[in-house]
Scaffold this motif. Structure first.
Motif, PDB file in Angstrom:
ATOM      1  N   ASP A  80      44.538  22.205  65.443  1.00  0.00           N
ATOM      2  CA  ASP A  80      45.020  22.831  64.220  1.00  0.00           C
ATOM      3  C   ASP A  80      44.405  22.078  63.049  1.00  0.00           C
ATOM      4  O   ASP A  80      44.569  20.851  62.923  1.00  0.00           O
ATOM      5  N   VAL A  81      43.693  22.824  62.210  1.00  0.00           N
ATOM      6  CA  VAL A  81      42.902  22.244  61.131  1.00  0.00           C
ATOM      7  C   VAL A  81      43.242  22.944  59.826  1.00  0.00           C
ATOM      8  O   VAL A  81      43.505  24.150  59.814  1.00  0.00           O
ATOM      9  N   GLN A  82      43.211  22.192  58.737  1.00  0.00           N
ATOM     10  CA  GLN A  82      43.382  22.765  57.406  1.00  0.00           C
ATOM     11  C   GLN A  82      42.139  22.439  56.587  1.00  0.00           C
ATOM     12  O   GLN A  82      41.648  21.301  56.614  1.00  0.00           O
ATOM     13  N   SER A  83      41.628  23.451  55.884  1.00  0.00           N
ATOM     14  CA  SER A  83      40.452  23.258  55.040  1.00  0.00           C
ATOM     15  C   SER A  83      40.540  24.200  53.854  1.00  0.00           C
ATOM     16  O   SER A  83      40.788  25.398  54.040  1.00  0.00           O
ATOM     17  N   GLN A  84      40.365  23.662  52.668  1.00  0.00           N
ATOM     18  CA  GLN A  84      40.375  24.435  51.433  1.00  0.00           C
ATOM     19  C   GLN A  84      41.606  25.336  51.337  1.00  0.00           C
ATOM     20  O   GLN A  84      41.513  26.506  50.983  1.00  0.00           O
ATOM     21  N   GLY A  85      42.766  24.790  51.706  1.00  0.00           N
ATOM     22  CA  GLY A  85      44.029  25.497  51.581  1.00  0.00           C
ATOM     23  C   GLY A  85      44.313  26.514  52.668  1.00  0.00           C
ATOM     24  O   GLY A  85      45.360  27.158  52.658  1.00  0.00           O
ATOM     25  N   ALA A  86      43.413  26.696  53.605  1.00  0.00           N
ATOM     26  CA  ALA A  86      43.624  27.652  54.694  1.00  0.00           C
ATOM     27  C   ALA A  86      43.820  26.902  56.010  1.00  0.00           C
ATOM     28  O   ALA A  86      43.317  25.794  56.181  1.00  0.00           O
ATOM     29  N   SER A  87      44.573  27.525  56.928  1.00  0.00           N
ATOM     30  CA  SER A  87      44.818  26.934  58.241  1.00  0.00           C
ATOM     31  C   SER A  87      43.974  27.639  59.293  1.00  0.00           C
ATOM     32  O   SER A  87      43.781  28.853  59.242  1.00  0.00           O
ATOM     33  N   TYR A  88      43.493  26.855  60.251  1.00  0.00           N
ATOM     34  CA  TYR A  88      42.663  27.372  61.331  1.00  0.00           C
ATOM     35  C   TYR A  88      43.148  26.782  62.644  1.00  0.00           C
ATOM     36  O   TYR A  88      43.564  25.634  62.694  1.00  0.00           O
ATOM     37  N   ARG A  89      43.090  27.576  63.700  1.00  0.00           N
ATOM     38  CA  ARG A  89      43.394  27.098  65.051  1.00  0.00           C
ATOM     39  C   ARG A  89      42.136  27.285  65.884  1.00  0.00           C
ATOM     40  O   ARG A  89      41.715  28.399  66.156  1.00  0.00           O
ATOM     41  N   LEU A  90      41.558  26.179  66.278  1.00  0.00           N
ATOM     42  CA  LEU A  90      40.350  26.194  67.087  1.00  0.00           C
ATOM     43  C   LEU A  90      40.769  26.004  68.534  1.00  0.00           C
ATOM     44  O   LEU A  90      41.500  25.062  68.853  1.00  0.00           O
ATOM     45  N   VAL A  91      40.354  26.911  69.414  1.00  0.00           N
ATOM     46  CA  VAL A  91      40.786  26.910  70.809  1.00  0.00           C
ATOM     47  C   VAL A  91      39.572  26.958  71.718  1.00  0.00           C
ATOM     48  O   VAL A  91      38.631  27.712  71.468  1.00  0.00           O
ATOM     49  N   GLN A  92      39.620  26.138  72.773  1.00  0.00           N
ATOM     50  CA  GLN A  92      38.544  26.158  73.765  1.00  0.00           C
ATOM     51  C   GLN A  92      39.135  25.938  75.153  1.00  0.00           C
ATOM     52  O   GLN A  92      39.977  25.062  75.342  1.00  0.00           O
ATOM     53  N   SER A  93      38.678  26.728  76.108  1.00  0.00           N
ATOM     54  CA  SER A  93      39.085  26.540  77.507  1.00  0.00           C
ATOM     55  C   SER A  93      38.287  25.404  78.118  1.00  0.00           C
ATOM     56  O   SER A  93      37.077  25.293  77.894  1.00  0.00           O
ATOM     57  N   VAL A  94      38.987  24.570  78.880  1.00  0.00           N
ATOM     58  CA  VAL A  94      38.358  23.441  79.560  1.00  0.00           C
ATOM     59  C   VAL A  94      38.815  23.485  81.008  1.00  0.00           C
ATOM     60  O   VAL A  94      40.016  23.520  81.273  1.00  0.00           O
ATOM     61  N   LEU A  95      37.877  23.486  81.947  1.00  0.00           N
ATOM     62  CA  LEU A  95      38.214  23.487  83.364  1.00  0.00           C
ATOM     63  C   LEU A  95      38.191  22.067  83.870  1.00  0.00           C
ATOM     64  O   LEU A  95      37.172  21.393  83.836  1.00  0.00           O
ATOM     65  N   LEU A  96      39.348  21.586  84.321  1.00  0.00           N
ATOM     66  CA  LEU A  96      39.473  20.237  84.837  1.00  0.00           C
ATOM     67  C   LEU A  96      39.487  20.313  86.359  1.00  0.00           C
ATOM     68  O   LEU A  96      40.403  20.892  86.947  1.00  0.00           O
ATOM     69  N   PRO A  97      38.440  19.770  87.023  1.00  0.00           N
ATOM     70  CA  PRO A  97      38.374  19.887  88.496  1.00  0.00           C
ATOM     71  C   PRO A  97      39.460  19.084  89.188  1.00  0.00           C
ATOM     72  O   PRO A  97      40.018  18.172  88.684  1.00  0.00           O
TER      73      PRO A  97
END
Length: 137
Positions: A120-137
């Motif tokens: 969860d990131v905030q930049s220039q007054g806006a909020s962003y949710r960056l999501v990435q799938s990670v496969l853990l063997p």
């Protein structure tokens, strides 16, 4: 594919001259560490790398996160396993290392399988949710 995703792919490339390694709109963004994974949401880009690497089941780890633009703030780091409908048993702490670099400590993925890492990131007054799938063997 979002335009930002294409630009971020170039931003993550290594071995290129500095002028080509960052997209034109990256400004004075810090370079991502070699081998980092990338996530994009609109104008916000994040490069993350586990410490220590590689990620192992049941082993505590930290994430080093490089954000662009530099004004972006890392507010929260979390992860869940969508197929199992549960998340981590720990809440990581976040430290601003300066110059667009952050460290999240106290992560532990206790099962193998697909995890969704969320920043969860905030930049220039806006909020962003960056999501990435990670496969853990």
């Amino acid at each position: 594919m979002k335009r930002g995703a294409v630009l971020f792919s170039a931003w993550l490339m290594t071995g290129l001259p500095d002028a080509l390694a960052a997209p034109a709109d990256a400004g004075d963004c810090p370079p991502p560490p070699p081998g980092a994974q990338g996530i994009v949401d609109g104008p916000v880009r994040a490069a993350w790398q586990p410490e220590p690497a590689p990620l192992l089941v049941g082993q505590p780890f930290a994430l080093r996160v490089t954000l662009c633009p530099r004004d972006a703030q890392l507010l929260r780091v979390d992860a869940s396993m969508p197929e199992h409908r549960h998340g981590m048993n720990y809440r990581p702490s976040i430290q601003d290392l300066g110059a667009g670099v952050w460290r999240a400590e106290g992560l532990l993925w206790h099962m193998s399988g697909r995890w969704e890492l969320r920043l969860d990131v905030q930049s220039q007054g806006a909020s962003y949710r960056l999501v990435q799938s990670v496969l853990l063997p």
